[in-house]
Scaffold this active site. Sequence first.
Site, PDB file in Angstrom:
ATOM      1  N   GLY A 168      48.075  11.904   2.839  1.00  0.00           N
ATOM      2  CA  GLY A 168      48.866  12.780   2.759  1.00  0.00           C
ATOM      3  C   GLY A 168      50.041  11.628   3.232  1.00  0.00           C
ATOM      4  N   TYR A 172      52.863   7.193   1.050  1.00  0.00           N
ATOM      5  CA  TYR A 172      52.253   7.458  -0.322  1.00  0.00           C
ATOM      6  C   TYR A 172      52.829   8.763  -1.479  1.00  0.00           C
ATOM      7  CZ  TYR A 172      50.395   3.114   2.069  1.00  0.00           C
ATOM      8  OH  TYR A 172      50.843   2.052   1.902  1.00  0.00           O
TER       9      TYR A 172
END
Length: 441
Positions: A168, A172
Amino acid sequence: MADVIFEPLKFKNLTVKNRIFRSNVSGRFDNYDGSGNQARINWEEKFARGGVGAIMSSYVPVQLHGRIMPGYATIHRDDEIPFWRAVGKAVHKWDCKYILQLSHGGRQRDIPGVEFPIAQSSTSRPDPLHGFECKAMTKAEIDETVAAFGEGARRAREAGLDGVELHGANGYLITQFLSSAINDRKDDYGGPLENRARFVIEIVKSIRKRVGADFHLQMKISATEYNNALLALRLEKPGNVVGDSIQVCKWLIDAGVDSIHVSTGSSFPHPRNPCGSDLPVDLLSQTYEQLASSGSNTFRNLLLFRHDLTADLFRQQWLHAGVPADQIEGLSLPDSRAIKQAVSVPVICTGGFQTASFIRDAITRGDCDGVSMARPLIANNDLVKQFAAGHDRAAKPCTYCNKCLVHVVEHPIGCYEESRFDSRDEMLAEIMSVFSPSVWT
Ligand SMILES: Cc1cc2nc3c(=O)[nH]c(=O)nc-3n(C[C@H](O)[C@H](O)[C@H](O)COP(=O)(O)O)c2cc1C
Ligand code: SF4
């Protein structure tokens, strides 16, 4: 007195023998279709043998279109389970745990590959640095990806691994939803923080549905994004700050996350991650060629890197947006401390750690419960054993030169800092050692 570095770390569903984790490190070892290779097993085993308590895997895509470049092992189909089982088995021999990083790149890629030239993201705006084309995901695509994360976790559990980590962080796909700078959606997945966090919370629930409550699940998060750190990106918004991330972590823990892994930066790489003592632009001007045909800005960037003047301007800017070399070790500890004070689960911090006394102090002060290391362990695979033998630092520490990072889009991952070796041949032999034994023995 017992050394806190060597005290076991207890998570809800996992106990790790010490406080040092090998941080996630990607390398192009595997096959084009996402199937794994013996070289990756050899690579991971090096760190397990070197004494780390647990290894957090490389970036492992849960869907083929979520990969950032071909040659990284995936977990997007059941066929991959036996490979990951073999990785886990090799690492477990050394009393080391293995946590697989469930990943999806969204619009942030290096080499898209032939199948999916247009990425899926929270937005239809290409990433500002490379300009990789993308399209905002539909609700049906979001649902598919949420389910794919659940399936990835189920496969990791079936492979006998010890847990999973959600990627997380670092720009990305999950960051692309969480970020106030990137997410420009007008539906239930955009706007206020609660909406931007919906995607990752649905992923956590999907994982818990597939693996139950007793399998380790952690979240790597960029606590502060510094999205407009570079001069060229000054028109971008700064993105989430640590207060936003604390709220996200609380929601994630309520949904079933067992630990937080604190990182920084809204992209990868980012001037603060991995934070370098220098940026090897001469090298970048060679390896960046791999990206040149993929994004709308990449050919322009390549020309910038190839001209002495513009390359040096970029290098200066990059270094200015990072932190001074003597502050790289533990640069995310203030964020880690803020998160740790707000949550009840163990917190691991990444960024620059390589000195035993520094790590010991950080844990004792309550800034984190453990640390993860990438480059310092690439440089000295056995650093934890060296700590155990009483050394405070390696004799030839990582110089944070970031040559490993710049090489990785084209060459095997390893330490490319020649000054750390007696000769170039010795350096290359160490890098290539990962290919032995090969699969044909
Ligand atoms: C060559 C290289 C590859 C990396 N690959 C990943 C990755 O796949 N997933 C990820 O979350 N972080 C990745 N990182 C970031 C590291 O896990 C780590 O968080 C960061 O480098 C800061 O730690 P360090 O100072 O100990 O290197 C990578 C770093 C390097 C240098
Ligand atoms: S090339 Fe070696 S010394 Fe340089 S940052 Fe990478 S691991 Fe450290």
